[in-house]
Motif scaffolding. Structure first.
Motif, PDB file in Angstrom:
ATOM      1  N   LEU A 114       1.244  44.338  -6.705  1.00 33.15           N
ATOM      2  CA  LEU A 114       0.747  44.862  -7.991  1.00 33.15           C
ATOM      3  C   LEU A 114       0.347  46.338  -7.870  1.00 33.15           C
ATOM      4  O   LEU A 114       0.504  47.115  -8.813  1.00 33.15           O
ATOM      5  CB  LEU A 114      -0.458  44.031  -8.463  1.00 33.15           C
ATOM      6  N   SER A 115      -0.152  46.734  -6.690  1.00 31.31           N
ATOM      7  CA  SER A 115      -0.578  48.126  -6.503  1.00 31.31           C
ATOM      8  C   SER A 115       0.597  49.098  -6.620  1.00 31.31           C
ATOM      9  O   SER A 115       0.407  50.289  -6.819  1.00 31.31           O
ATOM     10  CB  SER A 115      -1.261  48.305  -5.138  1.00 31.31           C
ATOM     11  N   LYS A 116       1.819  48.580  -6.495  1.00 30.53           N
ATOM     12  CA  LYS A 116       3.014  49.419  -6.657  1.00 30.53           C
ATOM     13  C   LYS A 116       3.588  49.313  -8.072  1.00 30.53           C
ATOM     14  O   LYS A 116       4.710  49.772  -8.329  1.00 30.53           O
ATOM     15  CB  LYS A 116       4.091  48.982  -5.653  1.00 30.53           C
ATOM     16  N   GLY A 117       2.855  48.645  -8.974  1.00 31.49           N
ATOM     17  CA  GLY A 117       3.343  48.501 -10.346  1.00 31.49           C
ATOM     18  C   GLY A 117       4.489  47.512 -10.463  1.00 31.49           C
ATOM     19  O   GLY A 117       5.242  47.549 -11.441  1.00 31.49           O
ATOM     20  N   ARG A 118       4.610  46.617  -9.506  1.00 35.56           N
ATOM     21  CA  ARG A 118       5.709  45.635  -9.531  1.00 35.56           C
ATOM     22  C   ARG A 118       5.142  44.240  -9.762  1.00 35.56           C
ATOM     23  O   ARG A 118       3.926  44.032  -9.711  1.00 35.56           O
ATOM     24  CB  ARG A 118       6.484  45.706  -8.197  1.00 35.56           C
ATOM     25  N   LYS A 119       6.043  43.275 -10.001  1.00 37.03           N
ATOM     26  CA  LYS A 119       5.601  41.929 -10.388  1.00 37.03           C
ATOM     27  C   LYS A 119       5.804  40.943  -9.249  1.00 37.03           C
ATOM     28  O   LYS A 119       6.962  40.622  -8.909  1.00 37.03           O
ATOM     29  CB  LYS A 119       6.429  41.451 -11.587  1.00 37.03           C
ATOM     30  N   PRO A 120       4.714  40.435  -8.657  1.00 32.50           N
ATOM     31  CA  PRO A 120       4.880  39.468  -7.565  1.00 32.50           C
ATOM     32  C   PRO A 120       5.419  38.126  -8.051  1.00 32.50           C
ATOM     33  O   PRO A 120       5.064  37.674  -9.135  1.00 32.50           O
ATOM     34  CB  PRO A 120       3.459  39.301  -7.010  1.00 32.50           C
ATOM     35  N   GLN A 121       6.263  37.526  -7.255  1.00 34.06           N
ATOM     36  CA  GLN A 121       6.848  36.232  -7.608  1.00 34.06           C
ATOM     37  C   GLN A 121       6.963  35.397  -6.339  1.00 34.06           C
ATOM     38  O   GLN A 121       7.703  35.754  -5.425  1.00 34.06           O
ATOM     39  CB  GLN A 121       8.236  36.487  -8.208  1.00 34.06           C
ATOM     40  N   LYS A 122       6.208  34.284  -6.298  1.00 34.19           N
ATOM     41  CA  LYS A 122       6.240  33.431  -5.098  1.00 34.19           C
ATOM     42  C   LYS A 122       7.489  32.547  -5.130  1.00 34.19           C
ATOM     43  O   LYS A 122       7.741  31.860  -6.119  1.00 34.19           O
ATOM     44  CB  LYS A 122       4.969  32.571  -5.057  1.00 34.19           C
ATOM     45  N   VAL A 123       8.260  32.589  -4.042  1.00 31.92           N
ATOM     46  CA  VAL A 123       9.485  31.773  -3.949  1.00 31.92           C
ATOM     47  C   VAL A 123       9.567  31.207  -2.533  1.00 31.92           C
ATOM     48  O   VAL A 123       8.744  31.517  -1.677  1.00 31.92           O
ATOM     49  CB  VAL A 123      10.757  32.624  -4.227  1.00 31.92           C
ATOM     50  N   HIS A 124      10.601  30.392  -2.266  1.00 30.31           N
ATOM     51  CA  HIS A 124      10.920  30.048  -0.877  1.00 30.31           C
ATOM     52  C   HIS A 124      12.369  30.402  -0.614  1.00 30.31           C
ATOM     53  O   HIS A 124      13.107  30.773  -1.534  1.00 30.31           O
ATOM     54  CB  HIS A 124      10.599  28.583  -0.568  1.00 30.31           C
ATOM     55  N   SER A 125      12.806  30.264   0.627  1.00 30.79           N
ATOM     56  CA  SER A 125      14.115  30.784   1.006  1.00 30.79           C
ATOM     57  C   SER A 125      15.291  30.039   0.394  1.00 30.79           C
ATOM     58  O   SER A 125      16.411  30.531   0.443  1.00 30.79           O
ATOM     59  CB  SER A 125      14.247  30.783   2.524  1.00 30.79           C
ATOM     60  N   GLY A 126      15.072  28.855  -0.161  1.00 29.00           N
ATOM     61  CA  GLY A 126      16.170  28.148  -0.800  1.00 29.00           C
ATOM     62  C   GLY A 126      16.439  28.687  -2.200  1.00 29.00           C
ATOM     63  O   GLY A 126      17.442  28.387  -2.829  1.00 29.00           O
ATOM     64  N   PHE A 127      15.501  29.527  -2.683  1.00 29.38           N
ATOM     65  CA  PHE A 127      15.638  30.139  -4.004  1.00 29.38           C
ATOM     66  C   PHE A 127      16.823  31.093  -3.994  1.00 29.38           C
ATOM     67  O   PHE A 127      17.035  31.830  -3.052  1.00 29.38           O
ATOM     68  CB  PHE A 127      14.343  30.887  -4.312  1.00 29.38           C
ATOM     69  N   ARG A 128      17.610  31.066  -5.052  1.00 27.00           N
ATOM     70  CA  ARG A 128      18.757  31.980  -5.124  1.00 27.00           C
ATOM     71  C   ARG A 128      18.703  32.764  -6.411  1.00 27.00           C
ATOM     72  O   ARG A 128      18.358  32.238  -7.452  1.00 27.00           O
ATOM     73  CB  ARG A 128      20.073  31.195  -5.089  1.00 27.00           C
ATOM     74  N   MET A 129      19.030  34.028  -6.331  1.00 29.18           N
ATOM     75  CA  MET A 129      19.193  34.806  -7.556  1.00 29.18           C
ATOM     76  C   MET A 129      20.548  35.502  -7.476  1.00 29.18           C
ATOM     77  O   MET A 129      21.076  35.720  -6.393  1.00 29.18           O
ATOM     78  CB  MET A 129      18.056  35.821  -7.750  1.00 29.18           C
ATOM     79  N   ALA A 130      21.087  35.814  -8.638  1.00 24.76           N
ATOM     80  CA  ALA A 130      22.411  36.437  -8.643  1.00 24.76           C
ATOM     81  C   ALA A 130      22.286  37.909  -8.950  1.00 24.76           C
ATOM     82  O   ALA A 130      21.383  38.333  -9.657  1.00 24.76           O
ATOM     83  CB  ALA A 130      23.269  35.768  -9.709  1.00 24.76           C
ATOM     84  N   CYS A 131      23.206  38.725  -8.391  1.00 30.81           N
ATOM     85  CA  CYS A 131      23.287  40.125  -8.793  1.00 30.81           C
ATOM     86  C   CYS A 131      23.872  40.161 -10.196  1.00 30.81           C
ATOM     87  O   CYS A 131      24.770  39.405 -10.513  1.00 30.81           O
ATOM     88  CB  CYS A 131      24.241  40.897  -7.870  1.00 30.81           C
ATOM     89  N   ASN A 132      23.376  41.051 -11.053  1.00 35.27           N
ATOM     90  CA  ASN A 132      23.957  41.151 -12.411  1.00 35.27           C
ATOM     91  C   ASN A 132      25.376  41.685 -12.318  1.00 35.27           C
ATOM     92  O   ASN A 132      25.713  42.413 -11.437  1.00 35.27           O
ATOM     93  CB  ASN A 132      23.114  42.102 -13.259  1.00 35.27           C
TER      94      ASN A 132
END
Ligand code: SF4
Length: 356
Positions: free
Chosen positions: A338-356
């Protein structure tokens, strides 16, 4: 080709070549490299910064190999050697559940007592405490070892490990995918193609994996680009890498570190920025605060990074190799992000996100 051509190509979404990577790495071009990496991060993965609450478990530091860059291994009879039974591992997980644990990360030496039966019992004990805990375990080097130990294929080893509770595979042991360097860093380890093929097999089974790069030892920038290229090519084929993680080489307590004139330390910032741009098919770029130190890891959030790693409830490798020692828990991690103005999001390593 000049830096402005590269700038235009990156902004128009074109994939960069080796030549363009070398232009971006020229020190006078680092401000542009940083701007491009930051723009790409914002456009493709946004402002979220991932972290996990992870317990690092090291069943043993006994290892059949003695890689010159490694500060971790021990031999039987050494005072610093350890071996944890599955019951001891269960106790350790139990003692850390109150931290909000959502994954365990298990890696160790190549050791015959850590066979498939050992992992079956260990994983089952962990899952009996909380079936939702994500188990990220063993590097490709360890899967190759288990296959040889039991005289079965890597496919069979992975199938059995998944049936015991394996959730994903960490990216360690990759070092640099240039075999002439691997022979100096880790002469007994599997070569680059064998390593990548184990990840290919895992991806085809639907397992997500991370992938690392060991940097700052004896490699040149061109070797790093070769490593990037091999990772990008396999990702084009399988899409199974979730996260790319540069690992800083620490020169304390290992044979390679005694020959300081051979070492080629590198600035992490252009390396991370280039990874964000070159590895255009891997969405998550992780900075390990415990390898880099917290101030630099925070700065790397402005150089393309969107993962601040995890709490380090028990991080033996880093501590032993001279890294920072901090008990970082979830709230501390969130406040730093948060101190960097970003949004923390708790995940685990099985979580996947895609590149747009
Ligand atoms: S790097 Fe891994 S395989 Fe090599 S000595 Fe260390 S623990 Fe063993």
């Amino acid at each position: 080709m000049n830096i402005h051509d590269v700038e235009n190509n990156v902004r128009s979404g074109k994939r960069i070549t080796r030549e363009e990577a070398h232009i971006l790495l020229q020190e006078e071009n680092w401000p542009i490299l940083q701007t491009l990496a930051n723009e790409k991060r914002i456009k493709e993965v946004g402002d979220e910064v991932f972290y996990a609450v992870t317990l690092f478990l090291y069943p043993t530091n006994l290892c059949e190999l003695n890689c010159p860059f490694c500060s971790y291994y021990a031999k039987p009879g050494w005072k610093n050697a350890w071996f944890m039974t599955p019951a001891e591992i269960e106790e350790k997980v139990k003692a850390n559940l109150h931290y909000g644990l959502n994954e365990v990360h298990i890696v160790g030496g190549l050791w015959h007592e850590c066979d498939l039966g050992y992992y079956k019992e260990t994983f089952e004990r962990i899952k009996s405490l909380d079936s939702d805990i994500h188990i990220k375990a063993l590097t490709a080097v360890e899967y190759d070892y288990l296959a040889r130990l039991h005289g079965i294929s890597v496919e069979e080893v992975l199938d059995r490990m998944v049936s015991y509770g394996l959730g994903s595979i960490p990216g360690g042991g990759a070092e640099v995918f240039v075999d002439s360097l691997r022979e100096k860093l880790a002469p007994g380890k599997i070569d680059s193609d064998t390593f990548l093929n184990i990840h290919r097999i895992a991806h085809k089974k639907g397992l997500s994996t991370n992938i690392t790069l060991l940097y700052g030892s004896i490699e040149e920038w061109d070797d790093i680009i070769t490593h990037f290229e091999k990772v990008r090519n396999l990702q084009d084929e399988t899409g199974g890498f979730t996260t790319f993680i540069p690992l800083k080489y620490h020169d304390e307590n290992n044979a390679l570190g005694k020959r300081k004139q051979r070492l080629k330390p590198k600035d992490a910032r252009p390396l991370y920025a280039l990874a964000r741009i070159f590895l255009d098919n891997i969405p998550i770029l992780k900075a390990l605060w415990n390898y880099q130190g917290v101030p630099l890891a925070l700065e790397l959030l402005d150089w393309g990074v969107n993962d601040f790693a995890s709490t380090a409830l028990d991080e033996k490798v880093i501590t032993m190799a001279g890294g920072v020692q901090i008990k970082m828990d979830g709230p501390t991690m969130e406040n730093l992000i948060l101190s960097k103005g970003r949004k923390p999001q708790k995940v685990h390593s099985g979580f996947r996100m895609a590149c747009n």
